[in-house]
Design an enzyme around this catalytic site. Structure first.
Site, PDB file in Angstrom:
ATOM      1  N   VAL A  72       0.852  -1.194   0.000  1.00 49.85           N
ATOM      2  CA  VAL A  72       0.000   0.000   0.000  1.00 49.85           C
ATOM      3  C   VAL A  72       0.883   1.238   0.000  1.00 49.85           C
ATOM      4  O   VAL A  72       1.858   1.319   0.745  1.00 49.85           O
ATOM      5  CB  VAL A  72      -0.934  -0.021   1.228  1.00 49.85           C
ATOM      6  N   GLU A 111      16.309 -10.739  24.673  1.00 50.52           N
ATOM      7  CA  GLU A 111      16.227 -12.062  24.069  1.00 50.52           C
ATOM      8  C   GLU A 111      17.344 -12.281  23.049  1.00 50.52           C
ATOM      9  O   GLU A 111      17.952 -13.351  22.991  1.00 50.52           O
ATOM     10  CB  GLU A 111      14.833 -12.254  23.453  1.00 50.52           C
TER      11      GLU A 111
END
Lengths: 443, 443
Positions: A85, A176
């Site tokens: 888009v 992480e």
């Protein structure tokens, strides 16, 4: 050929983005009277919370992603369009995508966010972020190549630089990534090289704020830092990065030499605000009404990382999957209600807790006032993530890969792919040529 | 830091290529008195017989590839170098790789083959082949994008062109690709589109010779053709391709319109013959002595797809994994024997049979005079392939993915990755720009 027959009276809903928010909205509109079109620039839904495991060679891209068409196969009133888009014609109620105009009656914008470099866009070439599968496989290649290059590098200073890894940002992604890189170096790769010792790699986690995981209770921040340190990660809090280049980062007066810098600090919402010409916050999030509609456009909604929604206490809702999912579900429910001439009370987020994992067997979990850390928290983290993975096959595959990685310390997906001739130079100077080398590979 | 201490007297063996031949040689030299260096341009060993399953979204790249370093981890006298070899200095006994000179006493060349276009190199842009993981993920993207593009294509003729798939070459790779694409279109994708009907896709297999699978008994060629036809594949034998361009292929006077053409016809050996300045056959294979050494160079060997070896009856040994593996093992044994002042009888290939699979549950198997086809042949094919997959994790993962695909008809790895802005144009004209678009993604 089409089995979606659009009747004149059928209301058309367009959803931009097949992330957690967009998919949740599409599901919420399943079997409704709406004709739904779901547009995404990728053909897959990505389970973003596990992206760092692809970047650190624990999982394959296909383990954490599933084709959008399969996910909504049974929603017979939902069509999928693969397209990027580029804008929204608000006056004519049309979405612009690759030369096409896609008309809507109602529009749901769930286009997510990209990483942001706080006005230092030139850092992007040196410190890649982690938002897409291509980001993850690019980072995986960078990290694995750093060790390969070190193995044959005669110069000791350069070898050191190659084996230093800096992660900027101490939120869940940064924590992480730092834990996973440390375990990769100190366990999975440990016995595979003959010249270098991968266990001597340094992993440095840099956070500008006073503590890691600011969204969690302070006691869990401390637990996370301690867990990371026991994995050999150097944790620096209150340390703002002032410069990033091909040889490392500067943190105030200190210089950290490193060929691999990972950006996990700060995001910027996608261009929705610009498309709509509406007010956004500093991170580009659209400031929405309390029913998630865009001011002045009752038929246009922004959800997930694209929307700026504050809680009663004034805190901004975090950019996590549960927020996006609840918002998608809410807007679907609201549209159904409106069709019946009804309305709904304002959107309210229910916080079911936060989780972050540190390495192979530790995590921190916070559910309201309940806090948990260590191995049991890791088990809870694993179960929750596997439970929310979309598609049975992925769940099974991920569970088995994790079990395998847990027992053996191995990383099965240590593939350096998509590399052309300039393989080695890429690590030495990612800016060479076009910044990113011309590649063919893919996940 | 190194635990490979090279004593003055230790003989240095360099192996170029970590395919079936190179790895088999390295394993054969395990725990020997040799200091072995294994060089490959990739950091992984690829199980090439299953590559077509990555190209057709049934398996992930990491399912059929494992890090070379892990594979030879326990061979303490084997070092691995990730580098692209550019030549051999025969006079000085050195391998040239990315600016380095790697000395050897004995050299084993196992560099495999690439696809060949019979003097039509311009066809490469339109008809990609299938030899590497990057080839496979590139083809997967092309195939999946063709359906996506057809879904939104207003022009009927172009839609037809997008849904035609031509496979050139009726050997094992061509037969397996044709069967897999047909099942992808007619089963896995069948319910996922709203405008097009993927089951109407045409898959056309074109073979210049008089029958499919020329390496098999004629009765099995017939069985394979019949199986493919029952999957909806159009089989054309005795059909030479005379032209390939962005809109399709010409077969004699006939024109077949197709946006996706897969090249599975003919290979060309890597540059080993040129590096050595020695005699090769027309496909570039080095003509070797009966102990696989290169004429005039008793310390240099060529094996696998790089070598031209004829049987007693004058037939050329086929370019398959068992030949390469037996040759690698033979050279390792020969080098060990020479070290003890002994020698070995000439290399002799033991043919344990050939297998090819057609779709999800049929195969043809030939072991000497024994022939087999149908479902039981497919089970045998599956067991054999899983058995020979390197690494327990891969075996388990592949077995489970196959079981899952078999039961559900789903393809779990239908990811279109590594695509930049020019996504759609890529299918319409692969030659646009640099021929292949600038990509970041990887497996």
């Amino acid at each position: 050929m089409s089995d979606v027959e659009l009747s004149k009276s059928q209301r058309r809903v367009v959803i931009i983005g097949a992330g957690f928010g967009g998919l949740s909205a599409a599901w919420g509109l399943r079997d409704s009277a709406f004709a739904v079109t779901l547009i995404d620039q990728h053909n897959y839904h990505l389970f973003q919370p596990l992206l760092y495991q692809v970047a650190t060679a624990a999982l394959s891209p296909a383990d954490i992603a599933g084709p959008v068409r399969s996910v909504v196969r049974d929603c017979r009133n939902v069509s999928v369009i693969l397209a990027q888009v580029s804008g929204i014609d608000v006056a004519r109620n049309e979405v612009l995508a690759e030369g096409r105009r896609i008309p809507f009656d109602d529009l749901i914008i769930a286009t997510g966010a990209r990483h942001a470099y706080f006005g230092h866009d030139d850092w992007a070439a040196y410190a890649p972020g982690l938002k897409t599968i291509d980001d993850a496989t690019y980072l995986r290649r960078r990290i694995l190549l750093a060790f390969e290059k070190a193995e044959t590098e005669p110069d000791a200073a350069e070898r050191r630089r190659l084996m230093n890894f800096v992660i900027v940002g101490g939120g869940a992604t940064g924590v992480e990534m730092a834990g996973a890189i440390a375990e990769l170096a100190k366990r999975a790769l440990a016995a595979d090289f003959r010249v270098i010792d991968p266990r001597s790699a340094r992993v440095i986690l840099v956070e500008a704020g006073p503590r890691l995981l600011p969204a969690f209770d302070a006691s869990l921040s401390t637990a996370a830092a301690r867990s990371l340190q026991s994995l050999g990660v150097e944790v620096r809090v209150g340390a703002s990065v002032t410069e990033v280049d091909s040889g490392g980062v500067s943190v105030g007066q200190e210089r950290i030499e490193a060929r691999t810098v990972v950006w996990a600090a700060g995001v910027m919402a996608s261009g929705a605000g610009r498309w709509l010409g509406t007010e956004t916050d500093r991170a580009g999030r659209v400031i929405v009404n309390d029913d998630l509609s865009v001011p002045g456009h009752p038929n246009i909604f922004a959800i997930g990382d694209t929307a700026h929604v504050a809680t009663k206490t004034g805190d901004l809702l975090p950019g996590v999957a549960p927020v996006a999912k609840q918002q998608g579900k809410y807007v679907a429910k609201l549209l159904r209600a409106r069709l019946e001439g009804k309305t709904l009370p304002p959107f309210r987020y229910r916080d079911y807790g936060s989780l972050a994992t540190i390495g192979r067997k530790r995590a921190v979990v916070q559910i309201g006032h309940f806090k948990m850390k260590g191995f049991l928290a890791w088990v809870l983290w694993s179960v929750a993530h596997i439970y929310f993975l979309i598609g049975f096959r992925n769940r099974l595959a991920v569970a088995l890969h994790w079990l395998w990685n847990y027992v053996t310390f191995q990383r099965g997906t240590r593939l350096i792919t998509g590399v052309s001739g300039s393989r080695m130079e890429e690590v030495a100077d990612p800016r060479r040529g076009t910044g990113r080398p011309p590649l063919r590979g893919a996940a």
